[in-house]
Write an enzyme that holds these catalytic residues in place. Sequence first.
Site, PDB file in Angstrom:
ATOM      1  N   HIS A  63       0.856  -1.191   0.000  1.00  0.00           N
ATOM      2  CA  HIS A  63       0.000   0.000   0.000  1.00  0.00           C
ATOM      3  C   HIS A  63       0.891   1.241   0.000  1.00  0.00           C
ATOM      4  O   HIS A  63       1.959   1.245   0.618  1.00  0.00           O
ATOM      5  CB  HIS A  63      -0.918  -0.004   1.229  1.00  0.00           C
ATOM      6  N   GLU A 114      -3.999   2.436  -7.375  1.00  0.00           N
ATOM      7  CA  GLU A 114      -4.405   3.562  -6.528  1.00  0.00           C
ATOM      8  C   GLU A 114      -3.441   4.728  -6.776  1.00  0.00           C
ATOM      9  O   GLU A 114      -2.340   4.748  -6.195  1.00  0.00           O
ATOM     10  CB  GLU A 114      -4.304   3.182  -5.052  1.00  0.00           C
TER      11      GLU A 114
HETATM   12  P1  13P Z   1      -9.446   6.619   0.234  1.00  0.00           P
HETATM   13  O1  13P Z   1     -10.606   5.821  -0.305  1.00  0.00           O
HETATM   14  O2  13P Z   1      -9.666   7.163   1.605  1.00  0.00           O
HETATM   15  O3  13P Z   1      -8.967   7.632  -0.756  1.00  0.00           O
HETATM   16  O4  13P Z   1      -8.241   5.569   0.413  1.00  0.00           O
HETATM   17  C1  13P Z   1      -7.917   4.728  -0.622  1.00  0.00           C
HETATM   18  C2  13P Z   1      -6.980   3.728  -0.117  1.00  0.00           C
HETATM   19  O5  13P Z   1      -5.851   4.021   0.249  1.00  0.00           O
HETATM   20  C3  13P Z   1      -7.459   2.353  -0.013  1.00  0.00           C
HETATM   21  O6  13P Z   1      -6.399   1.462   0.188  1.00  0.00           O
END
Ligand code: 13P
Length: 243
Positions: A94, A168
């Site tokens: 992550h 992400e």
């Molecule tokens: P948010 O949905 O708060 O932007 O976070 C995304 C995330 O890091 C999920 O792993």
Amino acid sequence: MKKLIVANWKMYLTLSQSVTLTKRISKSQITNHKLRVVLCPSFVALEEVGKIVHGTRVKLGAQDVEPEKRGAFTGEVGLDDLASLQVEYVLVGHSERRRIFHETDALVNEKLRAVIKAGMRPILCVGEPHGVRTQGMAKVRRYVGTQVKTGLRGVAKKDLRRTVIAYEPIWAIGSGKSDMPEDAVQMHAWIRKVVGIKSVRILYGGSVSAKNARAFLRAPGIDGLLIGKASVNLGQWRAITHL
Ligand code: 13P
């Protein structure tokens, strides 16, 4: 293929808040057959959350793992413990782990291979920082492509099919500014090409909310969502999982 919705509760909730939220979620989720749902609470809440979701459609995930089997690793949580709690999915790499805790691509790869070896499914998180995005999509593809390649190094084809990837973009996480679904679609297609397996499951994450979830879930090649902040809000969560 069912869409996969993964809730990353980060360090947002206490144990008792996690228990309360899980009870509410698993109640409303039991009737929803269209989605596969995974909850990733903090390590201390895994056991209690696991007891509540046991036997329901909701699966359990961990936010991180120590790849070493057992031993003198102060503060770490290993795969044997996760397995004993019936954890099925584990987030690796992550961006908060990479950025705040200095995890390298090599360590992320080590974790990912350890998760596979333990019979669980890794969710490999990748994504570019803002500074890379402003240089254009070709740079983004190169950056994310490297993360994907190094993250999956040494993984057999059959295991790639069990691996989930979450795209992400870092600038979209927690910012309230999600990616454009059409840009995310481009990136998902690129990641799929880099992995070399059509059936690999790729999720989008970064400021997903009840407002934009539908657009992402309908977009071609987006197989689900990895949700942070909105996943600890019952109203948002219900709206997203009942789309
Ligand atoms: P948010 O949905 O708060 O932007 O976070 C995304 C995330 O890091 C999920 O792993």
